[in-house]
Design an enzyme around this catalytic site. Sequence first.
Site, mmCIF file in Angstrom:
data_model
loop_
_atom_site.group_PDB
_atom_site.id
_atom_site.type_symbol
_atom_site.label_atom_id
_atom_site.label_comp_id
_atom_site.label_asym_id
_atom_site.label_seq_id
_atom_site.Cartn_x
_atom_site.Cartn_y
_atom_site.Cartn_z
ATOM 1 N N VAL A 16 46.199 111.213 45.935
ATOM 2 C CA VAL A 16 45.733 110.315 44.891
ATOM 3 C C VAL A 16 44.241 110.544 44.698
ATOM 4 C CG1 VAL A 16 45.575 107.930 44.106
ATOM 5 C CG2 VAL A 16 47.443 108.617 45.621
ATOM 6 N N CYS A 17 43.836 110.682 43.437
ATOM 7 C CA CYS A 17 42.426 110.823 43.092
ATOM 8 C C CYS A 17 41.824 112.018 43.847
ATOM 9 C CB CYS A 17 41.705 109.509 43.400
ATOM 10 S SG CYS A 17 40.140 109.276 42.543
ATOM 11 N N VAL A 18 40.671 111.835 44.496
ATOM 12 C CA VAL A 18 40.000 112.960 45.148
ATOM 13 C C VAL A 18 40.672 113.361 46.454
ATOM 14 C CG1 VAL A 18 37.779 112.493 44.075
ATOM 15 C CG2 VAL A 18 38.310 111.437 46.264
#
Length: 337
Positions: free
Chosen positions: A118-120
Site C-alpha cells: 500500500v502506498c510507498v
Amino acid sequence: MPHLPRRRIVIVVFDGADLLDITGPPEVFGLARRETEEAAGYEVVLAARTLDPVTTGARVRILPDITFDSAAAEPIDTLVVPGAVETDGAGRVRPVIDPDLVAWVRKLADRARRVASVCVGAHLLAAAGLLAGKRATTHWSTARQLAHDHPEIEVDADPIFIRHGDVWTGAGISACLDLSLALIADDLGEDVALRVARQLVMYLKRPSGQSQFSIPLDQVSTTRRIEDLRHYILRHLAEPLTVADLAAYAHVSDRHLTRLCKTELGTTPHAYIESLRVEQARRELESSDETLDRIAARCGFGTTDTLVRAFRRRLNTTPTDYRRRFRTTTPPRVTAS
C-alpha cells in the site's frame, strides 16, 4: 455460502508506517466476514519485530498481534506491506527503507500466497526483489524515485492499484480500501465485494484509469524554462498549442523542445498537453453542468469526439460515465411544464 479455508492476512507494522495503510484493510476484510457470516474465512493479524507498541506516522500507537518470527512459522494467505516516509529540509518526501525490515518482508513473502503493498510500501517490495520484471504503482510523490532506483520495474504512477501475477501494488494511502476490495473480489467474487463496498459507501471499482493525482499540481520540472512553459500551457489550453508555438515561446528549436519535455516531464509535448486538457476536462465534469461540446472547446479538444477519444485513451472511460460517477454538483431538477 459454504465455509472456506482460513485466509490468514498478515499486515506488516513498524514505527512510522502510515496509520490508514494498517487499519484500512482490516476494516474491509472485517466487513467481508460480516457480509458472508464468517464464510469468507479472513483472519487479519498485525505482525511486528516485537510485541511492543508501534508508533505510526500519525503518532497513534498500535499493538501488534504477533511477531515476525511467529508470522513466518505458518502459511500466509496475503501479506500486506504498508509504507513510511520522511521529509528533508526542503520538504521533499522519501520512502523509509529499513534493511532489516526488507529482509523480513522477503522472508514473509516466501510464506505467502500473494503479496500486496500500500502506498510507498512498494519501495519495500522493490528492495526485497519482489517487483523485479513486474509492473507496479506507488504514491505519485515517490513514483519517480521508485523508477530511478529500480529500473527493472515498470512503474506506472497513474492507476489506483496494479496486479501483476501474485503481487499487488496500491497507490495513495486511501487506495488501501480499493486494493482490499479488489482482493476480496478476486477471492469471493464481485457480488461480495460490491456488498462490502456499499457498506463502506464507496464504489466497488473506480474507473480503471482513475488517476491518483492532479496533473497540473504535479511539480515535476526542474528548470525555469520548462516551469514557465508549463504555466503558459495551462493559461492557453483552449488554443491549438502546436510544438512550433511552444518552441517559439521557449526560444528553442522544435527538436530541442521535444528533448526538454522528455527529460523534464517524461513525455512528449503533445502527450503532456493532452494530459493537462484531460485533467481540466475532468475538473469541469466533476464541478459543472456544462455540455460536453462546451467543455471540449474550453479545454482545447475542439470537438466532443476528440474529447471522448482522449478520455478513452487516458482513463479508459467516457466523459459521460466519468461525470456520472464523480460529479460534485447536483444536477438541475427537471420539472414538468
